[in-house]
Motif scaffolding. Structure first.
Motif, PDB file in Angstrom:
ATOM      1  N   LEU A 239       0.880  -1.167   0.000  1.00 57.03           N
ATOM      2  CA  LEU A 239       0.000   0.000   0.000  1.00 57.03           C
ATOM      3  C   LEU A 239       0.916   1.215   0.000  1.00 57.03           C
ATOM      4  O   LEU A 239       1.747   1.367   0.898  1.00 57.03           O
ATOM      5  CB  LEU A 239      -0.912  -0.003   1.221  1.00 57.03           C
ATOM      6  N   ARG A 240       0.777   2.050  -1.015  1.00 60.20           N
ATOM      7  CA  ARG A 240       1.700   3.163  -1.209  1.00 60.20           C
ATOM      8  C   ARG A 240       0.918   4.426  -1.532  1.00 60.20           C
ATOM      9  O   ARG A 240      -0.078   4.381  -2.245  1.00 60.20           O
ATOM     10  CB  ARG A 240       2.620   2.830  -2.373  1.00 60.20           C
ATOM     11  N   CYS A 241       1.403   5.561  -1.018  1.00 61.80           N
ATOM     12  CA  CYS A 241       0.795   6.853  -1.320  1.00 61.80           C
ATOM     13  C   CYS A 241       1.891   7.825  -1.731  1.00 61.80           C
ATOM     14  O   CYS A 241       2.816   8.078  -0.958  1.00 61.80           O
ATOM     15  CB  CYS A 241       0.040   7.395  -0.111  1.00 61.80           C
ATOM     16  N   THR A 242       1.789   8.342  -2.947  1.00 61.31           N
ATOM     17  CA  THR A 242       2.732   9.337  -3.443  1.00 61.31           C
ATOM     18  C   THR A 242       1.974  10.607  -3.812  1.00 61.31           C
ATOM     19  O   THR A 242       0.765  10.577  -4.033  1.00 61.31           O
ATOM     20  CB  THR A 242       3.489   8.840  -4.690  1.00 61.31           C
ATOM     21  N   LEU A 243       2.701  11.700  -3.870  1.00 61.01           N
ATOM     22  CA  LEU A 243       2.121  12.957  -4.333  1.00 61.01           C
ATOM     23  C   LEU A 243       2.501  13.153  -5.790  1.00 61.01           C
ATOM     24  O   LEU A 243       3.651  12.935  -6.167  1.00 61.01           O
ATOM     25  CB  LEU A 243       2.657  14.138  -3.522  1.00 61.01           C
ATOM     26  N   ARG A 244       1.520  13.556  -6.577  1.00 68.89           N
ATOM     27  CA  ARG A 244       1.779  13.838  -7.983  1.00 68.89           C
ATOM     28  C   ARG A 244       1.272  15.230  -8.306  1.00 68.89           C
ATOM     29  O   ARG A 244       0.203  15.639  -7.872  1.00 68.89           O
ATOM     30  CB  ARG A 244       1.091  12.809  -8.875  1.00 68.89           C
ATOM     31  N   THR A 245       2.052  15.928  -9.088  1.00 71.01           N
ATOM     32  CA  THR A 245       1.694  17.273  -9.522  1.00 71.01           C
ATOM     33  C   THR A 245       1.388  17.224 -11.010  1.00 71.01           C
ATOM     34  O   THR A 245       2.135  16.621 -11.780  1.00 71.01           O
ATOM     35  CB  THR A 245       2.855  18.260  -9.258  1.00 71.01           C
ATOM     36  N   SER A 246       0.283  17.841 -11.384  1.00 70.95           N
ATOM     37  CA  SER A 246      -0.087  17.893 -12.801  1.00 70.95           C
ATOM     38  C   SER A 246      -0.333  19.346 -13.182  1.00 70.95           C
ATOM     39  O   SER A 246      -0.590  20.198 -12.330  1.00 70.95           O
ATOM     40  CB  SER A 246      -1.339  17.061 -13.066  1.00 70.95           C
ATOM     41  N   SER A 247      -0.244  19.615 -14.468  1.00 71.57           N
ATOM     42  CA  SER A 247      -0.533  20.970 -14.935  1.00 71.57           C
ATOM     43  C   SER A 247      -1.335  20.902 -16.227  1.00 71.57           C
ATOM     44  O   SER A 247      -1.171  19.971 -17.020  1.00 71.57           O
ATOM     45  CB  SER A 247       0.759  21.762 -15.141  1.00 71.57           C
ATOM     46  N   ALA A 248      -2.219  21.865 -16.387  1.00 72.53           N
ATOM     47  CA  ALA A 248      -3.043  21.961 -17.589  1.00 72.53           C
ATOM     48  C   ALA A 248      -3.144  23.430 -17.976  1.00 72.53           C
ATOM     49  O   ALA A 248      -3.280  24.303 -17.112  1.00 72.53           O
ATOM     50  CB  ALA A 248      -4.431  21.388 -17.329  1.00 72.53           C
ATOM     51  N   TRP A 249      -3.059  23.691 -19.266  1.00 72.89           N
ATOM     52  CA  TRP A 249      -3.179  25.047 -19.770  1.00 72.89           C
ATOM     53  C   TRP A 249      -4.651  25.416 -19.826  1.00 72.89           C
ATOM     54  O   TRP A 249      -5.451  24.702 -20.408  1.00 72.89           O
ATOM     55  CB  TRP A 249      -2.544  25.158 -21.157  1.00 72.89           C
ATOM     56  N   ILE A 250      -5.026  26.509 -19.199  1.00 71.79           N
ATOM     57  CA  ILE A 250      -6.404  26.989 -19.195  1.00 71.79           C
ATOM     58  C   ILE A 250      -6.469  28.162 -20.172  1.00 71.79           C
ATOM     59  O   ILE A 250      -5.820  29.179 -19.965  1.00 71.79           O
ATOM     60  CB  ILE A 250      -6.844  27.442 -17.782  1.00 71.79           C
ATOM     61  N   GLY A 251      -7.242  28.013 -21.216  1.00 72.14           N
ATOM     62  CA  GLY A 251      -7.362  29.037 -22.255  1.00 72.14           C
ATOM     63  C   GLY A 251      -7.109  28.416 -23.610  1.00 72.14           C
ATOM     64  O   GLY A 251      -6.847  27.211 -23.733  1.00 72.14           O
ATOM     65  N   ARG A 252      -7.177  29.240 -24.639  1.00 75.53           N
ATOM     66  CA  ARG A 252      -6.945  28.732 -25.993  1.00 75.53           C
ATOM     67  C   ARG A 252      -5.491  28.327 -26.149  1.00 75.53           C
ATOM     68  O   ARG A 252      -4.591  28.993 -25.660  1.00 75.53           O
ATOM     69  CB  ARG A 252      -7.316  29.792 -27.021  1.00 75.53           C
ATOM     70  N   GLN A 253      -5.272  27.248 -26.874  1.00 66.12           N
ATOM     71  CA  GLN A 253      -3.915  26.708 -27.053  1.00 66.12           C
ATOM     72  C   GLN A 253      -2.977  27.694 -27.743  1.00 66.12           C
ATOM     73  O   GLN A 253      -1.806  27.742 -27.452  1.00 66.12           O
ATOM     74  CB  GLN A 253      -3.968  25.404 -27.864  1.00 66.12           C
TER      75      GLN A 253
END
Length: 185
Positions: free
Chosen positions: A102-116
């Motif tokens: 049983l393992r718990c890690t932190l993950r960071t994600s990013s997404a661009w908000i707005g027109r590409q």
């Protein structure tokens, strides 16, 4: 994430006199035995619950970097990009390594908000706890949790441990009272 449910059930470890003093975690996937991990891990869980609660506070050092409380987790101790909050394995030294994790890690994600193709957007950066459990048969399950969901999961584990007879009241009093049953869906 596959629609399975994983129950994490604290089972009391007892001393020679039969008195509970700590817990081991039994893993059950969709009601079937999935492994046993984390022998004598209750105090560690209580300490982590306290650290998660402190990180979620509006006056915490994490609040300056992570305005959304759902992104706030304890600061990494080892500087890793995806730090581990806990990692519990099989419960006895004589067990095979495949009897559960049983393992718990932190993950960071990013997404661009707005027109590409525009400069009028911004990055949305989020952090989540990823809990992975691996059973004796080599199959795994995964859940992605916000910091409040992780706090609730840890508090549920501590509440269940107390019902099993192992109290961490000295640390549990600092964490919000949970609803019963530590279950991930």
């Amino acid at each position: 994430m596959d629609g399975s449910s994983l129950d994490v059930v604290p089972v009391a470890s007892v001393d020679r006199g039969g008195r509970p003093f700590e817990v081991t975690l039994e893993l059950r996937r969709d009601g079937d035995s999935f492994g046993a991990v984390g022998e004598r891990c209750g105090y560690f869980i209580a300490g982590l619950a306290e650290r998660v609660a402190a990180a979620r506070a509006d006056d915490s050092p994490e609040a300056a970097r992570w305005p959304d409380p759902e992104d706030r987790f304890p600061a990494p101790r080892d500087g890793a990009r995806e730090p581990e909050l806990f990692f519990f394995r099989y419960r006895d030294r004589g067990d095979l390594a495949s009897t559960g994790e049983l393992r718990c890690t932190l993950r960071t994600s990013s997404a661009w908000i707005g027109r590409q193709d525009s400069s009028g957007g911004h990055w949305r950066v989020a952090r989540r706890a990823v809990i992975e459990a691996w059973g004796a048969g080599g199959r795994g399950v995964r859940a992605v949790l916000t910091s409040s969901e992780l706090a609730r999961f840890l508090a549920d584990l501590l509440s269940e441990a107390e019902r099993a007879g192992a109290s961490y009241r000295d640390q549990l009093d600092r964490v919000q009272r949970p609803l019963p049953r530590a279950r991930l869906r």
